[in-house]
Design a protein around this motif. Structure first.
Motif: not given
Length: 124
Positions: A20-28, A1-5, A61-68
């Motif tokens: 939080m990022i778990v595996n390939n998913l970000f949970y806000s 797990m990785k915390r996002v800030f 964006k910080e998590a390495g993701s986007s709305l898409d």
């Protein structure tokens, strides 16, 4: 797990992280209409929804993701009568890509705001 800030979105107002990022998913965590300076956005539901979506974009964006890459959103609103206005603003951010969504009316939200949104997204 990785915390996002990120400093580009409001800090958590309690003992939790922005996401939080778990595996390939970000949970806000739920994003409310606070600026990064921690001020509640002035105006009505449209202005508050835009600020929430801006905050969502910043943590994505910080998590390495986007709305898409959003798979699911959960929208908490204070007044279901405002759903059409919320939907109009929400649709400006999710036009072509339309993730699954739940929307519920709640009795009260943190800081008495009108809307809160949380997302689950894929991380590249």
């Amino acid at each position: 797990m990785k915390r996002v800030f990120t400093k580009d979105a409001p800090e958590a107002i309690g003992p939790y992280s922005q996401g939080m990022i778990v595996n390939n998913l970000f949970y806000s965590s739920g994003q409310i209409p606070l600026t990064k300076e921690m001020d509640i956005v002035e105006g009505g539901i449209e202005e508050q929804t835009h600020q929430v979506m801006s905050n969502v974009q910043a943590v994505l964006k910080e998590a390495g993701s986007s709305l898409d890459q959003v798979v699911k959103t959960t929208v908490f609103i204070k007044d279901m009568n405002q759903f059409p206005q919320i939907n109009d603003v929400y649709g400006q951010y999710f036009s072509d890509h339309q993730p699954a969504r739940s929307c519920v009316e709640v009795a009260r939200l943190p800081k008495d705001v009108l809307i809160e949104i949380e997302v689950i997204a894929l991380v590249s």
